[in-house]
Design an enzyme around this catalytic site. Structure first.
Site, PDB file in Angstrom:
ATOM      1  CG  LEU A 126      19.983  53.737  41.437  1.00  0.00           C
ATOM      2  CD1 LEU A 126      21.424  53.821  41.924  1.00  0.00           C
ATOM      3  CD2 LEU A 126      19.828  54.309  40.041  1.00  0.00           C
ATOM      4  CG  HIS A 171      17.613  50.851  49.657  1.00  0.00           C
ATOM      5  ND1 HIS A 171      16.920  49.847  49.030  1.00  0.00           N
ATOM      6  CD2 HIS A 171      17.569  51.919  48.813  1.00  0.00           C
ATOM      7  CE1 HIS A 171      16.477  50.277  47.863  1.00  0.00           C
ATOM      8  NE2 HIS A 171      16.849  51.537  47.708  1.00  0.00           N
ATOM      9  N   GLY A 230      21.409  58.523  44.930  1.00  0.00           N
ATOM     10  CA  GLY A 230      21.795  57.863  46.171  1.00  0.00           C
ATOM     11  C   GLY A 230      21.846  56.368  45.950  1.00  0.00           C
ATOM     12  CD  GLN A 289      20.102  50.772  46.224  1.00  0.00           C
ATOM     13  OE1 GLN A 289      20.541  51.716  46.857  1.00  0.00           O
ATOM     14  NE2 GLN A 289      19.295  50.887  45.181  1.00  0.00           N
ATOM     15  CG  HIS A 325      15.028  55.886  48.512  1.00  0.00           C
ATOM     16  ND1 HIS A 325      13.922  55.771  47.704  1.00  0.00           N
ATOM     17  CD2 HIS A 325      15.933  54.985  48.036  1.00  0.00           C
ATOM     18  CE1 HIS A 325      14.146  54.840  46.780  1.00  0.00           C
ATOM     19  NE2 HIS A 325      15.369  54.347  46.961  1.00  0.00           N
ATOM     20  CD  GLU A 326      19.842  55.400  48.810  1.00  0.00           C
ATOM     21  OE1 GLU A 326      20.171  54.200  48.956  1.00  0.00           O
ATOM     22  OE2 GLU A 326      19.310  55.830  47.763  1.00  0.00           O
TER      23      GLU A 326
END
Length: 182
Positions: free
Chosen positions: A102, A149, A49, A54, A145-146
């Site tokens: 990442l 972000h 993902g 990012q 998680h995304e």
């Protein structure tokens, strides 16, 4: 920024709360280029993902692409999908699972993070349709998680067991030992 590496922790992009994408922006050349860049970096880095911040764009766009990775070679895959303006509208239970990111790839950190066991996410897809999905397992975790972000958070901001913090090499050894004990 290297075109095949996600923005790393320390960048202001990762701490910014991302801006919504309007329905009129979806499908434009600008947005399609951002999504293509997200896919390129996610694929190059072996991620499951990625979010627009990012790759240097503070927009509420995330891609979920659960698949086998170096860290989880036995993981089954799911269809990749792009989420515009995702939001969790319901969550249930709590569970712990190791996560990496990442955006901490250079540091190579993994930790056992507590998140909801199951979530219902509402978002707009690439065709502009409103979608609602109920997710659990790794797919549900990746969505959480995304979305974190998009709200300026990284997984190390979440509740995790400090004793579980591992380097990439130690995490891979840990996973290999777990697989052999199953």
């Amino acid at each position: 920024m290297n075109s095949t590496v996600a923005t790393q922790v320390g960048s202001g992009h990762l701490r910014a709360v991302c801006e919504p994408v309007s329905i009129d922006q979806i499908g434009t050349d600008e947005i399609n280029e951002i999504v293509a860049k997200m896919r390129q970096i996610n694929d190059a880095m072996g991620g499951v993902g990625i979010s627009a911040n990012q790759v240097g764009h503070n927009l509420r766009i995330s891609i979920v692409a659960v698949r086998p990775t170096e860290a989880r070679p036995d993981q089954s895959g799911s269809a990749e999908y792009v989420m515009f303006n995702p939001e969790i509208v319901h969550s249930a239970g709590k569970t712990k699972m190791y996560e990496g990111c990442l955006s901490v790839a250079e540091a190579g950190l993994f930790a056992n993070v507590t998140r909801a066991k199951k979530v219902t996410v509402k978002y707009t897809d690439e065709s502009g349709s409103e979608m609602t999905k109920e997710l659990s397992g790794l797919e549900g975790r990746v969505v959480q998680h995304e979305i974190a972000h998009l709200n300026g958070r990284v997984f190390l901001d979440e509740k995790y067991d400090p004793e579980s913090l591992k380097s990439r090499s130690e995490y891979l050894k840990f996973r290999e030992k777990q697989r052999k004990n199953v």
